[in-house]
Write an enzyme that holds these catalytic residues in place. Structure first.
Site, PDB file in Angstrom:
ATOM      1  CB  SER A   1      -0.960  -0.003   1.184  1.00 58.90           C
ATOM      2  OG  SER A   1      -0.264  -0.224   2.394  1.00 58.90           O
TER       3      SER A   1
ATOM      4  CG  HIS B   1      -3.873  -0.721  -2.145  1.00 58.32           C
ATOM      5  ND1 HIS B   1      -4.445   0.499  -2.423  1.00 58.32           N
ATOM      6  CD2 HIS B   1      -3.552  -0.694  -0.837  1.00 58.32           C
ATOM      7  CE1 HIS B   1      -4.450   1.249  -1.336  1.00 58.32           C
ATOM      8  NE2 HIS B   1      -3.915   0.544  -0.348  1.00 58.32           N
TER       9      HIS B   1
ATOM     10  CE  LYS C   1      -7.295   0.853   0.878  1.00 57.44           C
ATOM     11  NZ  LYS C   1      -6.593  -0.140   1.677  1.00 57.44           N
TER      12      LYS C   1
HETATM   13  C1  PLP Z   1      -6.649  -0.287   3.161  1.00 54.39           C
HETATM   14  C2  PLP Z   1      -6.083  -1.638   3.433  1.00 54.39           C
HETATM   15  C3  PLP Z   1      -6.735  -2.527   4.279  1.00 54.39           C
HETATM   16  C4  PLP Z   1      -7.933  -2.104   5.078  1.00 54.39           C
HETATM   17  O1  PLP Z   1      -9.067  -1.989   4.312  1.00 54.39           O
HETATM   18  P1  PLP Z   1     -10.316  -1.140   4.866  1.00 54.39           P
HETATM   19  O2  PLP Z   1     -11.457  -1.682   4.107  1.00 54.39           O
HETATM   20  O3  PLP Z   1     -10.021   0.295   4.605  1.00 54.39           O
HETATM   21  O4  PLP Z   1     -10.410  -1.428   6.335  1.00 54.39           O
HETATM   22  C5  PLP Z   1      -6.218  -3.796   4.418  1.00 54.39           C
HETATM   23  N1  PLP Z   1      -5.097  -4.175   3.767  1.00 54.39           N
HETATM   24  C6  PLP Z   1      -4.428  -3.335   2.952  1.00 54.39           C
HETATM   25  C7  PLP Z   1      -3.201  -3.804   2.249  1.00 54.39           C
HETATM   26  C8  PLP Z   1      -4.902  -2.043   2.774  1.00 54.39           C
HETATM   27  O5  PLP Z   1      -4.226  -1.203   1.988  1.00 54.39           O
END
Ligand code: PLP
Length: 404
Positions: A191, A219, A250
């Site tokens: 990320s 991602h 996302k």
């Molecule tokens: C953003 C993210 C999460 C968390 O996801 P949310 O739905 O925002 O709680 C988990 N793992 C990774 C790699 C992320 O980038």
């Protein structure tokens, strides 16, 4: 300007929190929340200023998509605004089940369970399936929700160097007589750096050393693979990954997380996943939004959005490199602009904002000390003119601060 020290009173038992905040300030690690005053879009109003938005995870622009909006509103009319219970009591609505079936079909797995967020999906799954006799082998840059899940499980945790297959194998060789279960776990796309896990090689190791294989595709869903099916699809690892986690927060444009895998895995999580058992399920509007999002993603329109995301990504990345910026090891729309020093990075971000662009500074503890950077993400819905203007601003400010 009002600071926490002038705006609030501190009782002695909480003085240490104030001290910690003062310490963050002295190390340029203190931040103030920025307030989004418009919709989450490529051009957004933040803190009263209209800026080019390079900081959201809204990869496909779905946060404001008319079909998703309509699905949410229709669901509120039909089912109300809340589910009223946890999944295992009476909080499982028919649309919750339908969404899970839809995601499982999309990912090509037997079954799926949706959690309240990607964070709870990771933390809830790892902590449920492993115990203190077990072993976790984890990439050093894995997401915080994986790290917390590992800690909650009380299993032994061994960390391998980032994307380093040989280091991972060294650990597996050293622990090859381990008695408990073994989990090999990695982010699909990392990320903060935007690089991709060496999934086929890790799957080879998982098979050789009898590990459960788990990938967090937060991602990569909506970004990599056919119609955004994720890294397992992108790298041809179907059938080799036991647990695929994804987020609905996302590219999918709403909120939530999911776990895809075998029917047994999902049924086990129904019985042992603590966020599933002890925290209320999504309101119907969220679920209906996600259904509409997957329907869109799995259509020609979805494929077109993913294609546009990638052509914008290539355009912007090439532009940054041509200007002389260091974009690290990025292979995806997450494009860091490496600076190094935290103070300088925050100054860079501030100056860009003054010129009409938001790219957040990321520093310790989110990334290692001395590796501070700006993090940019372009989306499918940025216009070329937006990106050209963004590059002009980057050039002007980068030269002024002697970063390029
Ligand atoms: C953003 C993210 C999460 C968390 O996801 P949310 O739905 O925002 O709680 C988990 N793992 C990774 C790699 C992320 O980038």
């Amino acid at each position: 300007m009002a600071t926490p020290s002038s705006a609030s009173s501190t009782r002695p038992q909480l003085q240490y929190l104030r001290d910690a905040l003062e310490d963050l300030k002295s190390r340029h690690l203190y931040f103030r929340l920025r307030i989004l005053e418009s919709e989450q879009k490529p051009i957004a109003v933040i803190d009263g200023k209209e800026v080019i938005n390079l900081s959201s995870n809204n990869y496909l622009g779905l946060t404001t998509h008319p079909k998703l909006r309509r699905a949410a509103i229709d669901a509120i009319r039909k089912y109300g605004v809340g589910s009223g219970a946890v999944r295992s009591i009476v909080g499982t609505m028919k649309i919750h089940m339908e969404l899970e079936e839809q995601i499982a079909r999309f990912k090509g797995t037997e079954a799926c369970v949706v959690f309240q967020s990607g964070f709870t999906a990771n933390a809830g799954t790892v902590s449920a399936i492993l115990g203190k006799e077990d072993l976790i082998i984890s990439d050093e840059l894995n997401h915080a929700s994986i790290i917390d899940g590992c800690r909650l499980s009380k299993a032994t945790i061994k960390v391998f160097k980032h994307k380093d297959v040989a280091d991972c194998q060294r650990i597996l060789e050293e622990t090859k007589n381990w008695n408990g279960h073994k989990l090999l776990i990695t982010d699909g796309v990392f990320s903060m750096d935007g690089d991709i896990a060496p999934l086929p090689a890790l799957c080879d190791l998982a098979e050789k050393y009898n590990c459960i294989m788990m990938v967090d595709d937060a991602h990569s869903s909506g970004v990599l693979g056919r119609n955004g099916r994720g890294t397992v699809d992108h790298l041809g690892c179907h059938g080799r990954v036991d647990i695929q986690v994804g987020t609905l927060s996302k590219a999918i444009g709403s909120i939530g997380g999911y776990v895809c895998g075998s029917r047994d895995l999902i049924e086990f999580l129904y019985h042992r996943g603590r966020p599933f058992l002890f925290s209320t399920s999504h309101p119907p509007s969220v679920t209906a939004t996600c259904q509409a999002a997957f329907e869109l993603l799995d259509s020609d329109a979805g494929a077109k959005l993913v294609k546009r995301l990638w052509s914008n990504t290539k355009f912007f990345k090439r532009g940054l490199k041509r200007l002389g910026f260091d974009t690290g090891k990025s292979e995806t729309p997450i494009t860091p602009v490496m600076v190094g020093d935290a103070g300088k990075t925050f100054e860079f971000s501030r100056e860009l904002f003054n010129e009409g662009l938001i790219a957040l500074a990321i520093a310790y503890p989110t990334v290692p000390e001395g590796k501070a950077r700006l993090r940019t993400i372009v989306t499918a819905t940025h216009k070329r003119a937006d990106l050209r203007r963004a590059l002009e601003i980057f050039e002007r400010v980068g030269k002024r601060l002697a970063i390029i």
